[in-house]
Design a protein around this motif. Sequence first.
Motif, PDB file in Angstrom:
ATOM      1  N   SER A   1       0.811  -1.212   0.000  1.00  0.00           N
ATOM      2  CA  SER A   1       0.000   0.000   0.000  1.00  0.00           C
ATOM      3  C   SER A   1       0.842   1.258   0.000  1.00  0.00           C
ATOM      4  O   SER A   1       0.322   2.335   0.261  1.00  0.00           O
ATOM      5  CB  SER A   1      -0.916  -0.004   1.232  1.00  0.00           C
ATOM      6  OG  SER A   1      -0.146  -0.045   2.424  1.00  0.00           O
ATOM      7  N   GLY A   2       2.133   1.165  -0.272  1.00  0.00           N
ATOM      8  CA  GLY A   2       3.004   2.325  -0.239  1.00  0.00           C
ATOM      9  C   GLY A   2       2.962   3.107  -1.532  1.00  0.00           C
ATOM     10  O   GLY A   2       2.118   2.914  -2.402  1.00  0.00           O
ATOM     11  N   GLU A   3       3.928   4.010  -1.673  1.00  0.00           N
ATOM     12  CA  GLU A   3       3.991   4.882  -2.836  1.00  0.00           C
ATOM     13  C   GLU A   3       4.924   4.286  -3.878  1.00  0.00           C
ATOM     14  O   GLU A   3       5.946   3.684  -3.541  1.00  0.00           O
ATOM     15  CB  GLU A   3       4.483   6.272  -2.414  1.00  0.00           C
ATOM     16  CG  GLU A   3       3.562   6.945  -1.397  1.00  0.00           C
ATOM     17  CD  GLU A   3       4.149   8.242  -0.901  1.00  0.00           C
ATOM     18  OE1 GLU A   3       5.337   8.499  -1.191  1.00  0.00           O
ATOM     19  OE2 GLU A   3       3.432   9.007  -0.227  1.00  0.00           O
ATOM     20  N   PRO A   4       4.615   4.465  -5.173  1.00  0.00           N
ATOM     21  CA  PRO A   4       5.472   3.889  -6.223  1.00  0.00           C
ATOM     22  C   PRO A   4       6.755   4.679  -6.380  1.00  0.00           C
ATOM     23  O   PRO A   4       6.816   5.888  -6.120  1.00  0.00           O
ATOM     24  CB  PRO A   4       4.594   3.975  -7.478  1.00  0.00           C
ATOM     25  CG  PRO A   4       3.694   5.125  -7.210  1.00  0.00           C
ATOM     26  CD  PRO A   4       3.428   5.131  -5.732  1.00  0.00           C
ATOM     27  N   LEU A   5       7.790   3.994  -6.808  1.00  0.00           N
ATOM     28  CA  LEU A   5       9.074   4.625  -7.074  1.00  0.00           C
ATOM     29  C   LEU A   5       9.728   3.931  -8.253  1.00  0.00           C
ATOM     30  O   LEU A   5       9.493   2.750  -8.523  1.00  0.00           O
ATOM     31  CB  LEU A   5       9.983   4.593  -5.842  1.00  0.00           C
ATOM     32  CG  LEU A   5      10.298   3.235  -5.188  1.00  0.00           C
ATOM     33  CD1 LEU A   5      11.551   2.617  -5.773  1.00  0.00           C
ATOM     34  CD2 LEU A   5      10.460   3.391  -3.698  1.00  0.00           C
ATOM     35  N   ALA A   6      10.562   4.670  -8.965  1.00  0.00           N
ATOM     36  CA  ALA A   6      11.316   4.109 -10.084  1.00  0.00           C
ATOM     37  C   ALA A   6      12.516   3.341  -9.557  1.00  0.00           C
ATOM     38  O   ALA A   6      13.152   3.747  -8.569  1.00  0.00           O
ATOM     39  CB  ALA A   6      11.757   5.216 -11.036  1.00  0.00           C
ATOM     40  N   LEU A   7      12.865   2.243 -10.198  1.00  0.00           N
ATOM     41  CA  LEU A   7      13.958   1.391  -9.752  1.00  0.00           C
ATOM     42  C   LEU A   7      15.276   1.979 -10.217  1.00  0.00           C
ATOM     43  O   LEU A   7      15.455   2.281 -11.399  1.00  0.00           O
ATOM     44  CB  LEU A   7      13.778  -0.021 -10.307  1.00  0.00           C
ATOM     45  CG  LEU A   7      12.487  -0.726  -9.903  1.00  0.00           C
ATOM     46  CD1 LEU A   7      12.338  -2.030 -10.672  1.00  0.00           C
ATOM     47  CD2 LEU A   7      12.456  -0.990  -8.413  1.00  0.00           C
ATOM     48  N   GLY A   8      16.199   2.136  -9.301  1.00  0.00           N
ATOM     49  CA  GLY A   8      17.500   2.686  -9.644  1.00  0.00           C
ATOM     50  C   GLY A   8      18.209   3.194  -8.400  1.00  0.00           C
ATOM     51  O   GLY A   8      17.817   2.906  -7.268  1.00  0.00           O
ATOM     52  N   GLY A   9      19.267   3.966  -8.631  1.00  0.00           N
ATOM     53  CA  GLY A   9      20.041   4.476  -7.519  1.00  0.00           C
ATOM     54  C   GLY A   9      21.168   5.383  -7.971  1.00  0.00           C
ATOM     55  O   GLY A   9      21.271   5.762  -9.144  1.00  0.00           O
ATOM     56  N   PRO A  10      22.070   5.752  -7.035  1.00  0.00           N
ATOM     57  CA  PRO A  10      23.134   6.711  -7.348  1.00  0.00           C
ATOM     58  C   PRO A  10      24.268   6.088  -8.145  1.00  0.00           C
ATOM     59  O   PRO A  10      24.432   4.875  -8.217  1.00  0.00           O
ATOM     60  CB  PRO A  10      23.588   7.171  -5.969  1.00  0.00           C
ATOM     61  CG  PRO A  10      23.287   6.024  -5.071  1.00  0.00           C
ATOM     62  CD  PRO A  10      22.054   5.384  -5.614  1.00  0.00           C
ATOM     63  N   TRP A  11      25.058   6.957  -8.714  1.00  0.00           N
ATOM     64  CA  TRP A  11      26.199   6.595  -9.552  1.00  0.00           C
ATOM     65  C   TRP A  11      27.410   6.271  -8.688  1.00  0.00           C
ATOM     66  O   TRP A  11      27.631   6.873  -7.631  1.00  0.00           O
ATOM     67  CB  TRP A  11      26.486   7.755 -10.508  1.00  0.00           C
ATOM     68  CG  TRP A  11      27.870   7.803 -11.077  1.00  0.00           C
ATOM     69  CD1 TRP A  11      28.470   6.899 -11.871  1.00  0.00           C
ATOM     70  CD2 TRP A  11      28.832   8.848 -10.882  1.00  0.00           C
ATOM     71  NE1 TRP A  11      29.734   7.294 -12.202  1.00  0.00           N
ATOM     72  CE2 TRP A  11      29.990   8.497 -11.609  1.00  0.00           C
ATOM     73  CE3 TRP A  11      28.838  10.040 -10.175  1.00  0.00           C
ATOM     74  CZ2 TRP A  11      31.134   9.288 -11.634  1.00  0.00           C
ATOM     75  CZ3 TRP A  11      29.969  10.838 -10.202  1.00  0.00           C
ATOM     76  CH2 TRP A  11      31.102  10.453 -10.926  1.00  0.00           C
ATOM     77  N   SER A  12      28.224   5.316  -9.134  1.00  0.00           N
ATOM     78  CA  SER A  12      29.457   4.931  -8.455  1.00  0.00           C
ATOM     79  C   SER A  12      30.610   5.026  -9.450  1.00  0.00           C
ATOM     80  O   SER A  12      30.608   4.319 -10.470  1.00  0.00           O
ATOM     81  CB  SER A  12      29.356   3.500  -7.916  1.00  0.00           C
ATOM     82  OG  SER A  12      30.608   3.061  -7.426  1.00  0.00           O
ATOM     83  N   PRO A  13      31.602   5.890  -9.203  1.00  0.00           N
ATOM     84  CA  PRO A  13      32.718   6.001 -10.153  1.00  0.00           C
ATOM     85  C   PRO A  13      33.522   4.722 -10.296  1.00  0.00           C
ATOM     86  O   PRO A  13      34.003   4.407 -11.395  1.00  0.00           O
ATOM     87  CB  PRO A  13      33.567   7.145  -9.561  1.00  0.00           C
ATOM     88  CG  PRO A  13      32.654   7.891  -8.659  1.00  0.00           C
ATOM     89  CD  PRO A  13      31.703   6.876  -8.111  1.00  0.00           C
ATOM     90  N   SER A  14      33.682   3.968  -9.211  1.00  0.00           N
ATOM     91  CA  SER A  14      34.515   2.775  -9.277  1.00  0.00           C
ATOM     92  C   SER A  14      33.847   1.624 -10.022  1.00  0.00           C
ATOM     93  O   SER A  14      34.532   0.804 -10.633  1.00  0.00           O
ATOM     94  CB  SER A  14      34.877   2.325  -7.865  1.00  0.00           C
ATOM     95  OG  SER A  14      33.701   1.997  -7.136  1.00  0.00           O
ATOM     96  N   MET A  15      32.532   1.553  -9.997  1.00  0.00           N
ATOM     97  CA  MET A  15      31.829   0.423 -10.597  1.00  0.00           C
ATOM     98  C   MET A  15      31.145   0.758 -11.913  1.00  0.00           C
ATOM     99  O   MET A  15      30.882  -0.146 -12.717  1.00  0.00           O
ATOM    100  CB  MET A  15      30.781  -0.122  -9.618  1.00  0.00           C
ATOM    101  CG  MET A  15      31.347  -0.567  -8.291  1.00  0.00           C
ATOM    102  SD  MET A  15      30.141  -1.402  -7.251  1.00  0.00           S
ATOM    103  CE  MET A  15      29.901  -2.915  -8.156  1.00  0.00           C
ATOM    104  N   ASP A  16      30.848   2.031 -12.165  1.00  0.00           N
ATOM    105  CA  ASP A  16      30.085   2.403 -13.353  1.00  0.00           C
ATOM    106  C   ASP A  16      30.905   3.163 -14.385  1.00  0.00           C
ATOM    107  O   ASP A  16      30.633   3.048 -15.578  1.00  0.00           O
ATOM    108  CB  ASP A  16      28.875   3.259 -12.956  1.00  0.00           C
ATOM    109  CG  ASP A  16      27.997   2.560 -11.940  1.00  0.00           C
ATOM    110  OD1 ASP A  16      27.902   1.321 -12.003  1.00  0.00           O
ATOM    111  OD2 ASP A  16      27.416   3.248 -11.084  1.00  0.00           O
ATOM    112  N   GLY A  17      31.869   3.926 -13.982  1.00  0.00           N
ATOM    113  CA  GLY A  17      32.634   4.749 -14.911  1.00  0.00           C
ATOM    114  C   GLY A  17      32.904   6.120 -14.317  1.00  0.00           C
ATOM    115  O   GLY A  17      32.308   6.531 -13.310  1.00  0.00           O
TER     116      GLY A  17
END
Length: 955
Positions: free
Chosen positions: A278-294
Amino acid sequence: YYSTAAMFGGHQKTGMHKSVYGTVTKMFGNFGYVDDEIFFLREVVSGVQPRAGDSVFVSANYTPNMPIKWNADRLEVRTKQHHQPPPPPPPSRHRHHQQQPPPPMPSRRDAYSNRGYGRSGGNGVKREASSSRHQPSTLSNYAVSVPTRLFALPQFSVMDLRQRYPRLYLPSDFYHVSNTWLDEFPIDQPFQLGRHCAFHIFPKEVDSLDQQEAMDAAEPADQDYRYCAKVMLLASPPLDQLYSRTCALAQDTAEVRNRCTSVQRNLQFLCGISGGRSGEPLALGGPWSPSMDGEDPEGDPEVLINTAVRHVKRLIGVDLSGCTNWCKFMEYRYFRTGRPDKQRPPAEETVVVYVPDVWSLMPGGDEEWQVRCQAWEDRLELLLEPPKPPTPPPSPEQQASKTDGEGEGEGNDDGNNDEAKDAATGDKDETGENQQQEMAEEESSEQQEEMETAASEAPTKLNPADLPGMKVPDLRRELELRGLSNKGLKAQLIARLEEALQKQQQEEQEKEKQQDGGEQKKSDKKANTDDGTDASKDNAASAMPAPPPPPKELTEAEKDRLRRMHKLPDAPALFVTPSRTARNGRLDCQLIPLAQLLAYRLDASREHTFEVSMFAEQFNDMLSRDCAFNISAALERKAKAKAEAEAAAAAAAAEEEKSTENGADGAAAADAAAAADASADTSDQPPPEKRARRQATPTKPTASSSAGSQSLRTFRPDLLLSFVYFDRDRAGYLLCRDLEDLLHGLGTLRSRYQARRLAELLAASSSATASSSRRSSELPMLRYRCLTDFAEEPAGEGEDDDDAMKAEILATGGNRDLLSATAASASVAVVSETGETAAAALRRAEQERDDALRRLSAAAAQLTEAVVRLAAGQSAKQAATAEVRQLRDTVRNLKREEAAQRSALADHRRLVRATADVLERARQPLFDLFDKKDAAEESAAAEDGATSIGAAAAV
């Protein structure tokens, strides 16, 4: 003031309730205000939907705990009869009118159809019905959602969003949003619906198959919230099912047509739910990581895509690395005010929302789907019947004692021969030492591996004083490692963990006491042994990990629960396993229809809810723009065809009139004679006036015509879907004023006259074909079924014709070319040598360029089609060649078989002839024997006859 309200039963005005007349002062999407003091929702409106400035009758209740104290429970728009007092009716009728009951309360419709009107601010989307008694009753069911604003704008500020979406909550740090979907899906390359994708969401207790990879993608220490990447995953039925579920196709059965729902309810998005179902919807994702993403999220687009893939893998266990098309749909910008007390400087944050082609991850066929299902079935079997733990290896003390016992037994076998005993003992000692050394090395390596595994899975040593400061997921994990229940509130988890720590401390103290007593006993028994050897053995024994407990046997109820949790769908789908630790264990997943995302709550006050709601609004605007453009192209094409037909008819009539004038003089006498002859024949017929009335009388429909009307089929389901997207109640028509709003919303700069003329040009013909007995006061409307449903497939009514008209609309741009020509004429007019202005030359060049692009695209399409046909021809040629080769082999084999059969037949014939010869040679002696026997019998008979004759003669 309240005497007239008695007709509606609203004559009461108490401290908690009042029924009054008023004026609608403000009107928003799903609610409005009467006299700026009475709040009402659209779902309490009876009859016609109100507009700003309408006079209404309202019944309201006093609610002191709400911001607006008066809330309406019933509202009705006052008709024209109420504005202008009617003439005094007869007394009986007046008394009957006073005794009428109040109008019935309207039925509550679904949330989206009630709230979806007017998200553009003011009276942005219209629900209209006529209040005049001369209007047809069909308008009472007419409900459309047509925004009176531009469908697509590249960006919004805070003020733009307040005016466009007044019900939408705006976060305090938000300041700008970019609609990058305009670059991804331009108007001539719209978003393609009907790409099948489905999701199957497992309960939170079910872990993903590659749980280790999901744990490896955990939140790193260097994550940076200046850039965040999120995704909205679309679930949609196939295109044919989408048409069948939403459009009520003419060839479908009545049952299928009655089950049709809106397009927004058939398009779903996989969203995270914060705080349970019964909670509020949210988009799936998160913050950027320089070591793991670029390192460069601004310059390298793959960086934020890697961020989204990593977070989605961690949150729901779905690997999006196989997606090839990542649509950058929206980009939000926030300005975070600094906190000097926490040493946090001001910063700007950017949130990017992607729509990947998740449908490309669907199983390619039944074999791949069966493989995926088999993996989950194997997991279920492993959970229902867990494997038994391996037997722990013996300790060095046990191996040493066993070796000593064997040595002593072998030494006592032969006590008579001391020398043989000493030699055998020496050999066995050397062999035993070598074996012990090898076994010790193997055991030490195995013990080291087991110690490392036990250390990684062993519970952490905790201090009871540090428990209140721990997070709930850490508390749950520690309880799981200790084999305790991890359910309950934080206080219950802390109490349960404190009790476990106390027991663990008591057990450790008892073990230490037992170890001290054991070491004392060992020292007493082995006083003469080497201290170093005993110490090493004790250390090895203490280093040995405790054997794992045997797996708990599951009850039938627990097994049934596991089977229910791991139940697989019948149709292919993507498996979703929500994380148990994300967002402090409060994350869940749910498929939410677009209609529900658009019906966002007024009390939503979270940034992630704002992002999802804003995404839903823009996705709806994108689909509305595409559907409106399809309708515009169809109207333009039909209007152009109608104009060409009228021009051809006018030219033919002019030519016929000219030929008639030329031959009128020569045929006058002949016409007079023919009229004289015909007067005698028409003496028995009725007068011309009666004949004209008889010819004008419409004939009754025959059986063939009714059968023809029943055999209609929908040949343009794409165009029908565009109309149904706005016609929510599927009334079968759109009012011309709504069509004007659609045409203006595209931003083609049409004038009001141009839009109204285009809408009413086709509306008149469709209304005339639909019914010939309509009153003159009926509102002009377009019955769009005449553009989509036909008895047989018509010529020039396909998507290709609409695509050509779309290209023409984009090339001319409505009145944009006139606007550019006016701007050019205001400046210095540059005339070329041929007398053509620069603006005209530019327009002509742009037209030629567009024509060249269209020809190029058509040539590319033809080339693609030719390549496809060539590939099909080559495959058919290869198949035919293979078939010819196979047939040749078959003919060759048949010829060989025929030759073999012929040879066998010749052999058989030779054998038959030889056999016949043998039989003939064997039969001849028999025939000679039979002849001799017959001759002997004949001679014997002759002799007997002669004897009998002689005897008779003698007698």
